[in-house]
Design an enzyme around this catalytic site. Structure first.
Site, short mmCIF file in Angstrom:
data_model
loop_
_atom_site.label_atom_id
_atom_site.label_comp_id
_atom_site.label_asym_id
_atom_site.label_seq_id
_atom_site.Cartn_x
_atom_site.Cartn_y
_atom_site.Cartn_z
N ASN A 10 0.87 -1.28 -0.46
CA ASN A 10 -0.31 0.00 0.06
C ASN A 10 1.02 1.07 -0.03
O ASN A 10 1.16 1.36 0.76
CB ASN A 10 -0.64 -0.20 1.15
CG ASN A 10 -1.80 1.40 1.87
OD1 ASN A 10 -1.97 2.09 0.29
ND2 ASN A 10 -2.44 1.25 2.16
N TRP A 11 0.50 2.08 -1.07
CA TRP A 11 1.52 3.01 -1.52
C TRP A 11 1.67 4.99 -0.54
O TRP A 11 2.54 4.92 -0.29
CB TRP A 11 2.10 3.11 -2.69
CG TRP A 11 2.80 2.05 -3.06
CD1 TRP A 11 3.67 0.71 -2.90
CD2 TRP A 11 3.14 2.12 -5.12
NE1 TRP A 11 4.24 0.29 -3.36
CE2 TRP A 11 4.28 0.72 -4.99
CE3 TRP A 11 2.84 2.96 -5.78
CZ2 TRP A 11 4.66 -0.07 -5.69
CZ3 TRP A 11 3.56 1.77 -7.22
CH2 TRP A 11 4.10 1.21 -7.38
N LYS A 12 -0.01 4.07 0.03
CA LYS A 12 -1.04 5.38 0.55
C LYS A 12 -0.53 6.64 -0.90
O LYS A 12 -0.13 6.35 -2.12
CB LYS A 12 -0.32 5.50 1.71
CG LYS A 12 -0.57 4.16 2.61
CD LYS A 12 -0.40 4.21 4.13
CE LYS A 12 -0.28 3.21 4.60
NZ LYS A 12 -0.19 2.80 6.11
N HIS A 96 -9.52 0.67 5.02
CA HIS A 96 -8.13 0.99 5.54
C HIS A 96 -8.48 1.72 6.82
O HIS A 96 -9.24 2.57 6.90
CB HIS A 96 -7.01 1.67 4.62
CG HIS A 96 -5.03 1.29 5.28
ND1 HIS A 96 -5.20 2.28 6.21
CD2 HIS A 96 -4.57 0.54 5.29
CE1 HIS A 96 -3.78 1.61 6.60
NE2 HIS A 96 -3.48 1.29 5.83
N GLU A 98 -6.78 4.59 7.79
CA GLU A 98 -6.63 5.56 8.29
C GLU A 98 -8.04 5.99 7.20
O GLU A 98 -8.37 7.55 7.31
CB GLU A 98 -5.63 5.94 6.66
CG GLU A 98 -4.71 5.23 7.75
CD GLU A 98 -2.94 4.81 7.21
OE1 GLU A 98 -2.94 5.13 5.65
OE2 GLU A 98 -2.04 4.70 7.89
N GLU A 168 -4.57 -5.37 10.06
CA GLU A 168 -3.84 -4.30 10.90
C GLU A 168 -3.83 -3.68 12.01
O GLU A 168 -5.26 -3.18 12.21
CB GLU A 168 -4.43 -3.15 9.69
CG GLU A 168 -4.03 -4.27 7.97
CD GLU A 168 -3.38 -2.90 7.19
OE1 GLU A 168 -1.54 -3.04 7.04
OE2 GLU A 168 -3.35 -1.89 7.17
N GLY A 174 2.93 1.86 10.77
CA GLY A 174 3.13 3.32 10.90
C GLY A 174 4.16 3.44 12.04
O GLY A 174 4.70 4.57 11.83
N SER A 214 3.56 -2.29 10.09
CA SER A 214 5.12 -2.19 10.43
C SER A 214 5.25 -3.35 9.86
O SER A 214 6.87 -4.38 11.08
CB SER A 214 5.63 -2.22 11.39
OG SER A 214 5.09 -0.86 11.87
N GLY A 235 3.29 -1.03 4.53
CA GLY A 235 3.35 0.33 4.17
C GLY A 235 4.74 1.09 3.53
O GLY A 235 5.05 0.05 2.59
N GLY A 236 5.28 1.58 4.92
CA GLY A 236 6.30 1.89 4.49
C GLY A 236 8.18 1.25 3.82
O GLY A 236 8.24 1.57 2.79
#
Ligand code: 13P
Length: 253
Positions: A10-12, A96, A98, A168, A174, A214, A235-236
């Site tokens: 997920n590149w957000k 998600h 977010e 998640e 994150g 993470s 993610g990151g």
């Protein structure tokens, strides 16, 4: 029945069209020789044309990060499932954390997006997870049970069997704080048991449950070695080709 591992990135809100194209190109090269793991990346909407075109015939799928519940209409700034499907997306993230927290998305809206995904020919990756205070208050099963019951409402068993759930925990996203492999397994087992109580047997056996929060090259193998952890939503660490490719390769059975 063994499930094929599924790792998604997920590149957000990172990487515009040019950077996204470069990352897709690097991933295509890094993952050219693996076929044991299903792989998807979810770029921003504006990067979808570049990434879907770069990854055509690569075996790497492309996902939208969200869709609107309607096909079209007066919804300024929104994007419908059919639109991203036309670009070559095969999946969409839905719900998600977010989106839930920053856009106040509730389970009813998420459920309408799940139905919209199927109507558009997209497979949803539905994100669920508890906050830290909910975990500390021993509410994990209650929270996840409600997210599942409402999020999957009205779906046919075949549809549920074909979708992906991403567990998640909000406190792990994150933050650098990952659920331990045992915590992830316990929670995934609860999710699968919930599915087996609410749907015919084949559903709980087929649904793939990704862990997200993470995930890094250093912890991915231990998480995905657990029997009910069928992959990861990253993610990151998905923003660099080498770290994402290492996580994908850690999922090879
Ligand atoms: P991080 O891997 O950066 O914790 O993000 C997880 C996530 O939200 C993926 O959807």
């Amino acid at each position: 029945m063994s499930r094929r591992p599924f790792v998604a990135g997920n590149w957000k809100m990172n990487k515009g069209p040019n950077e996204a194209d470069a990352l897709a190109r690097a991933l295509k090269a890094a993952l050219a020789n693996q076929s044991a793991v299903d792989v998807a990346v979810a770029p921003t909407y504006v990067a979808l044309p570049a990434v879907t075109s770069r990854l055509k015939h690569s075996g790497i799928h492309v996902a939208a990060q969200d869709i609107h519940p309607s096909v079209s209409g007066a919804f300024t700034g929104a994007i419908g499932g059919e639109m991203v499907r036309q670009l070559g997306c095969t999946y969409t993230l839905v719900g998600h954390s977010e989106r839930r927290s920053l856009w106040n998305e509730d389970d009813a809206l998420i459920n309408s997006k799940v139905h919209a995904a199927f109507r558009s020919g997209l497979l949803p990756i539905i994100c669920i997870g508890e906050t830290l205070s909910q975990r500390d208050g021993n509410q994990v099963e209650q929270v996840l049970g409600a997210q599942l019951a409402k999020g999957l409402e009205g779906l046919e068993a075949d549809q549920v069997a074909s979708l992906t759930l991403a567990y998640e925990p909000v406190w792990a996203i994150g933050t650098g704080r990952t659920a331990s492999p045992e915590q992830a397994q316990d929670t995934h087992q609860f999710i699968r048991r919930w599915l087996s109580v609410n749907f015919p047997d084949f559903v709980s056996k087929a649904v793939r449950i990704q862990y997200g929060g993470s995930v890094k090259p250093g912890n991915a193998a231990a998480l995905m070695a657990k029997p009910d952890v069928d992959g990861a939503l990253v993610g990151g660490a998905a923003l660099q080709a080498d770290s994402f490719a290492a996580i994908v390769l850690a999922a090879v059975p």
